[in-house]
Write a protein that holds these residues in place. Sequence first.
Motif, PDB file in Angstrom:
ATOM      1  N   PRO A   7      94.631  13.878  20.406  1.00 28.03           N
ATOM      2  CA  PRO A   7      93.942  14.931  19.650  1.00 28.03           C
ATOM      3  C   PRO A   7      94.662  15.143  18.324  1.00 28.03           C
ATOM      4  N   PRO A   8      93.982  15.676  17.320  1.00 26.55           N
ATOM      5  CA  PRO A   8      94.648  15.894  16.035  1.00 26.55           C
ATOM      6  C   PRO A   8      95.858  16.810  16.238  1.00 26.55           C
ATOM      7  N   PRO A   9      97.020  16.447  15.682  1.00 23.30           N
ATOM      8  CA  PRO A   9      98.182  17.325  15.817  1.00 23.30           C
ATOM      9  C   PRO A   9      97.848  18.694  15.220  1.00 23.30           C
ATOM     10  N   PRO A  10      98.253  19.804  15.873  1.00 23.78           N
ATOM     11  CA  PRO A  10      97.882  21.143  15.393  1.00 23.78           C
ATOM     12  C   PRO A  10      98.237  21.381  13.925  1.00 23.78           C
ATOM     13  N   ASP A  11      99.397  20.897  13.485  1.00 23.37           N
ATOM     14  CA  ASP A  11      99.786  21.096  12.084  1.00 23.37           C
ATOM     15  C   ASP A  11      98.777  20.477  11.140  1.00 23.37           C
ATOM     16  N   PHE A  12      98.344  19.282  11.531  1.00 24.78           N
ATOM     17  CA  PHE A  12      97.393  18.562  10.698  1.00 24.78           C
ATOM     18  C   PHE A  12      96.044  19.270  10.716  1.00 24.78           C
ATOM     19  N   ALA A  13      95.577  19.554  11.923  1.00 23.00           N
ATOM     20  CA  ALA A  13      94.252  20.160  12.069  1.00 23.00           C
ATOM     21  C   ALA A  13      94.190  21.502  11.350  1.00 23.00           C
TER      22      ALA A  13
ATOM     23  N   ARG B 196     106.831  12.062   4.216  1.00 27.54           N
ATOM     24  CA  ARG B 196     105.686  12.633   3.477  1.00 27.54           C
ATOM     25  C   ARG B 196     104.346  12.145   4.037  1.00 27.54           C
ATOM     26  N   LEU B 197     104.364  10.999   4.728  1.00 26.30           N
ATOM     27  CA  LEU B 197     103.103  10.469   5.273  1.00 26.30           C
ATOM     28  C   LEU B 197     102.488  11.482   6.223  1.00 26.30           C
ATOM     29  N   ARG B 198     101.171  11.706   6.073  1.00 26.74           N
ATOM     30  CA  ARG B 198     100.515  12.635   6.996  1.00 26.74           C
ATOM     31  C   ARG B 198      99.262  12.062   7.634  1.00 26.74           C
ATOM     32  N   LEU B 199      98.776  10.941   7.070  1.00 28.88           N
ATOM     33  CA  LEU B 199      97.559  10.343   7.619  1.00 28.88           C
ATOM     34  C   LEU B 199      97.599   8.836   7.405  1.00 28.88           C
ATOM     35  N   LEU B 200      97.228   8.093   8.444  1.00 25.10           N
ATOM     36  CA  LEU B 200      97.223   6.630   8.358  1.00 25.10           C
ATOM     37  C   LEU B 200      95.806   6.122   8.593  1.00 25.10           C
TER      38      LEU B 200
ATOM     39  N   GLY C 299     104.714   9.547  14.921  1.00 25.58           N
ATOM     40  CA  GLY C 299     104.038  10.268  15.997  1.00 25.58           C
ATOM     41  C   GLY C 299     103.288  11.500  15.516  1.00 25.58           C
ATOM     42  N   ARG C 300     103.358  11.786  14.193  1.00 22.37           N
ATOM     43  CA  ARG C 300     102.722  13.041  13.753  1.00 22.37           C
ATOM     44  C   ARG C 300     101.456  12.814  12.931  1.00 22.37           C
ATOM     45  N   CYS C 301     101.181  11.549  12.550  1.00 23.55           N
ATOM     46  CA  CYS C 301     100.029  11.308  11.666  1.00 23.55           C
ATOM     47  C   CYS C 301      98.825  10.815  12.461  1.00 23.55           C
ATOM     48  N   PRO C 302      97.669  11.430  12.302  1.00 19.82           N
ATOM     49  CA  PRO C 302      96.468  10.852  12.902  1.00 19.82           C
ATOM     50  C   PRO C 302      96.189   9.473  12.289  1.00 19.82           C
ATOM     51  N   ILE C 303      95.505   8.630  13.057  1.00 20.21           N
ATOM     52  CA  ILE C 303      95.083   7.330  12.527  1.00 20.21           C
ATOM     53  C   ILE C 303      93.564   7.322  12.429  1.00 20.21           C
TER      54      ILE C 303
ATOM     55  N   THR D 153      88.683  14.810  15.461  1.00 18.97           N
ATOM     56  CA  THR D 153      88.414  13.763  16.454  1.00 18.97           C
ATOM     57  C   THR D 153      89.673  13.402  17.230  1.00 18.97           C
ATOM     58  N   ALA D 154      89.574  13.427  18.549  1.00 22.68           N
ATOM     59  CA  ALA D 154      90.669  12.898  19.360  1.00 22.68           C
ATOM     60  C   ALA D 154      90.524  11.385  19.328  1.00 22.68           C
ATOM     61  N   THR D 155      91.574  10.697  18.907  1.00 18.45           N
ATOM     62  CA  THR D 155      91.468   9.239  18.762  1.00 18.45           C
ATOM     63  C   THR D 155      91.970   8.534  20.009  1.00 18.45           C
ATOM     64  N   LYS D 156      91.538   7.269  20.135  1.00 15.56           N
ATOM     65  CA  LYS D 156      92.041   6.403  21.206  1.00 15.56           C
ATOM     66  C   LYS D 156      92.397   5.090  20.537  1.00 15.56           C
ATOM     67  N   PRO D 157      93.512   4.493  20.906  1.00 14.33           N
ATOM     68  CA  PRO D 157      93.901   3.241  20.247  1.00 14.33           C
ATOM     69  C   PRO D 157      92.843   2.155  20.438  1.00 14.33           C
ATOM     70  N   GLY D 158      92.328   1.615  19.339  1.00  7.52           N
ATOM     71  CA  GLY D 158      91.406   0.483  19.426  1.00  7.52           C
ATOM     72  C   GLY D 158      89.955   0.810  19.159  1.00  7.52           C
ATOM     73  N   THR D 159      89.610   2.079  19.021  1.00  2.63           N
ATOM     74  CA  THR D 159      88.202   2.396  18.744  1.00  2.63           C
ATOM     75  C   THR D 159      88.064   3.187  17.440  1.00  2.63           C
ATOM     76  N   ALA D 160      87.032   2.835  16.695  1.00  2.00           N
ATOM     77  CA  ALA D 160      86.732   3.551  15.444  1.00  2.00           C
ATOM     78  C   ALA D 160      85.984   4.856  15.750  1.00  2.00           C
ATOM     79  N   THR D 161      85.852   5.170  17.007  1.00  2.00           N
ATOM     80  CA  THR D 161      85.259   6.403  17.572  1.00  2.00           C
ATOM     81  C   THR D 161      83.751   6.534  17.329  1.00  2.00           C
ATOM     82  N   ARG D 162      83.312   7.291  16.339  1.00  2.00           N
ATOM     83  CA  ARG D 162      81.868   7.519  16.221  1.00  2.00           C
ATOM     84  C   ARG D 162      81.402   7.505  14.781  1.00  2.00           C
ATOM     85  N   ALA D 163      80.080   7.509  14.614  1.00  2.00           N
ATOM     86  CA  ALA D 163      79.509   7.415  13.270  1.00  2.00           C
ATOM     87  C   ALA D 163      79.886   8.643  12.446  1.00  2.00           C
ATOM     88  N   PHE D 164      80.096   8.417  11.166  1.00  2.00           N
ATOM     89  CA  PHE D 164      80.330   9.499  10.205  1.00  2.00           C
ATOM     90  C   PHE D 164      79.081  10.405  10.213  1.00  2.00           C
ATOM     91  N   PRO D 165      79.242  11.702   9.968  1.00  2.00           N
ATOM     92  CA  PRO D 165      78.061  12.570   9.920  1.00  2.00           C
ATOM     93  C   PRO D 165      77.014  12.011   8.953  1.00  2.00           C
TER      94      PRO D 165
END
Length: 652
Positions: free
Chosen positions: A19-25, A386-390, A412-416, A437-449
């Motif tokens: 799930p998105p880290p709370p700080d990030f979200a 400084r990295l916050r998103l990958l 371990g702190r940056c969403p991918i 979005t809660a991510t899972k390794p290996g999936t691009a998850t779902r369509a953009f809105p």
Amino acid sequence: MSTDAGSLDALLTEDRMFPPPPDFAGRSLVTDAEIYTRAAADREAFWSEWAAELHWFEPWTTVLEWEPPYAKWFVGGKLNVSYNCLDRHLDGPKAKQQALIWEGEPGDTRTFTYEELYVEVCAFGNALKGLGVTKGDRVTIYLPMVPEAAIAMLACARIGAIHSVVFGGFSPESLSDRNNDAAAKVLITADGGWRRGGIVPLKANADAALASSPTIEHVVVVRRGGALSDQVDATMLAGRDHWYHELVAAAPSDCEPESMDAEDTLFILYTSGTTGKPKGVVHTTGGYLTQVAATTKLVFDLQEDDVYWCTADVGWITGHSYIVYGPLANGTRVLMYEGAPDTPDRGRFWELCEKYGVTVFYTAPTAIRAFMQWGDDWPAKFDLSRLRLLGTVGEPINPEAWMWYQKAIGGGRCPIVDTWWQTETGAIMITPLPGITATKPGTATRAFPGIDVSIMNDAGDATNAGYLAITSPWPSMLRTVWGDDQRYRDTYWSRWDNVYFPGDGAKIDSDGYLWILGRVDDVLNVAGHRIGTMEVESALVDHPAVAEAAVVGKTHDIKGQSIAAFVTLRDAFPSSDALLTEIRDHVGIKIGAIAKPEMIVFTADLPKTRSGKIMRRLLRDIAEGRAVGDTTTLADPTVVAKLQAMHAEDES
Ligand code: WTA
């Protein structure tokens, strides 16, 4: 498809969720999943809200006209892409903010504020006009990763010229093919660029291409500068060739942006398909910029203080949409780097992240796998806090590489954000939204809105495993193939009625996440680059010793896929190692080094069906060293045994 059934099952049972880290979200731009329902309820309203964020000289009258397979977005609207990327930011504090931060491979640097970039683009726009370039003319850009690559693209956009960027690693022949297909009037190149400590002699390549590019009237040559320009002496042909710096010095720095129709062509970008001839994918102005700007903002969650780095080359669509147009339309700070990740050493990227305080980093799985192989010590030497998103793009990412990226680079702190899209889609289509979005390794998850995707079988029925399909038109979709509407219809719109076929296989899991499985057509993905098997086969048979050739993809630890070629020689040419090297190099000469087969097997025959079709599936099995499946449809069943024996010899 490169993923075999066993590993696919493993992927689909992947149950690690992040799930998105709370700080990030907490500080993310999107915090509520209602964006999906809102966009789905009225897609056109959703996209027009995004279009309205841009500056229009004249408003559109209709959001979408859809006469399948031809779409027009924001009909009647007028705008200019360079105005939206530059002028728009000049009224406030952004004028003095860095727009482009550039570092060369040897460590030289140049930076441009929005104001400085604007001045440079205007001057070069005028220089192009001075060479007779007018609205609708085609301009080829064949440059290394230098600021002038972005400047040239924006200058074309400013004056309404259509750019066609050709990756600097392509051969002279590939360059002249593209010049000729687009009937380009001007070519922009450089004396050279740095790559792995060596010089890529772009002007010399361009000269070779120009011998057979009759439509090119003028050539503009950027002086790369530094030690490179001291070492390379570009030959300038009087009357045809002009130094960039001389043209710009003489040009006025005020250049009115051309008022472009939303549906005027912004650029052509050639990409490999299933025939020997690359396709000129055509993108237009209003819809393209709308989706590119919207996705850059939401997928990368752009914030005021971000320093954004996308490691792609401007020669590919990722460089167009996510180095130049999307980030600049959003007024962010863009880092651009000329060279290789391992020059002078394997810490180069992390050194740059530390030096510039990169916050958002977007790269490709092939690079991540290489970093992983080079070990954790390299990134550990640098401050990456400084990295916050990958982000990742270009091919399916294996969960191991994803996990490594998340830990070793992201601490371990940056969403991918694993983003699926294509040259043809122009912008990101399937992706997490990093704040929700809660991510899972290996999936691009779902369509953009606002994007409708489905998985379909041959009959066009929705299924859990089959072909990826895009079921509604989207703003940044390609409009056609340059000069070849028929190919546009045949390639993308003939499998189903009014549904776009991207050429990828996909599955959906019980959480509704999409797993992209790779190409289902004869297109390979080598280190994130699309290469058509037919293109390589045509290059192979172009060699006088080659009678016939078949090319397949072979799994590769770093590149994802590598190229394996099965070659039948003409009788007069006995096989030898020297000939093998010569044939491999011939592919480099015809297409470019990226297309050279890693493995070439000489064979007396190719496995064919009774109707004469080459059985690539068998060749793939052989290349992978797998047990060969059903051979009953083969015209000559002994061919496979012979090939396998030969391949075993080749490997030993
Ligand atoms: C593949 C690059 C899985 C896919 C932007 C697609 C991906 C082709 C992903 C387009 C991803 C791209 N996961 N596969 N996140 N992103 N692909 O035109 O096969 O160079 O069709 O555009 O790359 O490659 P292209």
